[in-house]
Write an enzyme that holds these catalytic residues in place. Structure first.
Site, mmCIF file in Angstrom:
data_model
loop_
_atom_site.group_PDB
_atom_site.id
_atom_site.type_symbol
_atom_site.label_atom_id
_atom_site.label_comp_id
_atom_site.label_asym_id
_atom_site.label_seq_id
_atom_site.Cartn_x
_atom_site.Cartn_y
_atom_site.Cartn_z
ATOM 1 N N GLY A 48 5.206 41.671 69.865
ATOM 2 C CA GLY A 48 4.491 42.689 69.115
ATOM 3 C C GLY A 48 4.388 42.423 67.627
ATOM 4 C CE1 TYR A 202 9.380 55.286 68.428
ATOM 5 C CE2 TYR A 202 7.915 56.957 67.513
ATOM 6 C CZ TYR A 202 8.266 55.625 67.668
ATOM 7 O OH TYR A 202 7.531 54.637 67.059
#
Length: 327
Positions: A48, A202
């Site tokens: 990524g 998160y």
């Protein structure tokens, strides 16, 4: 039109609007700075955005240490970077941010081997995965996205302090998210997996890294280290697979089409690591290669101090050990 169809259409319209906004605000790092003779660590540097960041640093001549918990992924990334950049000074090391033992072993290895550390890119992270309590007694999401980075940064701080100068400070870059705006810090519930949903964990973790940068900036006694955060925007990366292979694959595909590619998502982090003006400030948040503002509570001294004290306790840093970190 059925309610379900209306919801689907609504989601598509919102996704298109957000996607168009992301595409229209893309910014590219324009720095031509070379990194010959310098050393950079990129956590999550094997896939990524992290892989794109590590490749960029290697192309600029840096010694690059990429870190992740998966050996095969690390070996593949190492080959990719070396083949693409012809830089032979790229190293892969195992680092599991969900394990305090792994973090300490990684940091000890770096401190024993490396003579300098110019850039610490805290890029690794997980999405809203299924939650559980780690062997260290913390929420998995919080430990990987925040507590682990907190410990790693402090353990490596002596080498960063040794390397940086007032004219060319060592740089710590933390990856936050637009979702930090929905984060909350409840010290008493910070690792309570029965209290928070994974997506809230998160968001909390991404607010925590901004608070960490704010508090660390206050505590740094010398100005030869700066720490800033980046919001990469909506990026189509493998992190979406955390919600499952099928749905995650669909979200990843949508992300690639509508939002930023990993290369575009990496640009702000690269900018903050290299740009001269970015190296003159600390404790701030950047987006699209520009200085921006986090939510108001991210600059709250009381919250930042409480989070710092709780974090040092959870990762097992005594007051004596903390003093050594700042030497």
């Amino acid at each position: 039109m059925s309610l379900l169809l209306c919801i689907v259409v609504g989601i598509i319209i919102v996704a298109l609007i957000v996607g168009l906004y992301e595409k229209s605000t893309n910014a590219i790092c324009t720095s031509k700075k070379r990194l010959d003779g310098k050393t950079a660590i990129v956590t999550g540097g094997t896939t990524g955005m992290g892989l794109q960041i590590a490749t960029d640093f290697a192309e600029r001549g840096a010694r690059v240490i990429i870190a992740c918990p998966f050996k095969n992924e690390g070996i593949d990334a190492l080959k990719y970077i070396s083949d693409k950049t012809s830089n032979t000074d790229v190293v892969f090391k195992i680092l599991d941010l969900s394990s305090i033992t792994s973090i300490r072993e990684f940091a000890t290895d770096v401190l024993n081997i490396e003579k300098r550390l110019d850039i610490l890119m805290n890029n690794a992270g997980v999405g809203a995965v299924r939650e559980f309590i780690t062997d260290d007694g913390m929420s998995f999401i919080m430990q990987v996205n925040y507590f682990g980075q907190f410990l790693l940064t402090l353990l490596l701080l002596p080498l960063l302090n040794k390397t940086g100068t007032t004219s060319d400070p060592a740089r710590i870059v933390n990856t936050s998210s637009v979702l930090h705006n929905f984060g909350f810090i409840n010290i008493h519930k910070i690792n309570d997996i029965r209290y928070w949903f994974p997506v809230q964990f998160y968001a909390n973790s991404k607010l925590s890294v901004v608070l960490f940068a704010h508090e660390l900036t206050k505590r740094l006694k010398r100005n030869n280290v700066v720490v800033n955060c980046v919001d990469p925007g909506m990026v189509g990366t493998g992190i979406f697979r955390s919600v499952g292979n099928i749905l995650g694959g669909i979200l990843t595909m949508i992300g690639f089409v509508l939002f930023k590619t990993p290369w575009l998502g990496a640009q702000t982090a690269i900018h903050v690591a290299l740009d001269k003006k970015a190296g003159e400030i600390s404790g701030q948040l950047f987006k699209n290669c520009k200085l921006t503002r986090a939510k108001r509570s991210a600059y709250n001294d009381k919250i930042a101090g409480e989070l710092w004290n709780t974090s040092t306790s959870l990762v097992g840093l005594s007051s004596e050990a903390m003093e050594k970190c700042f030497q």
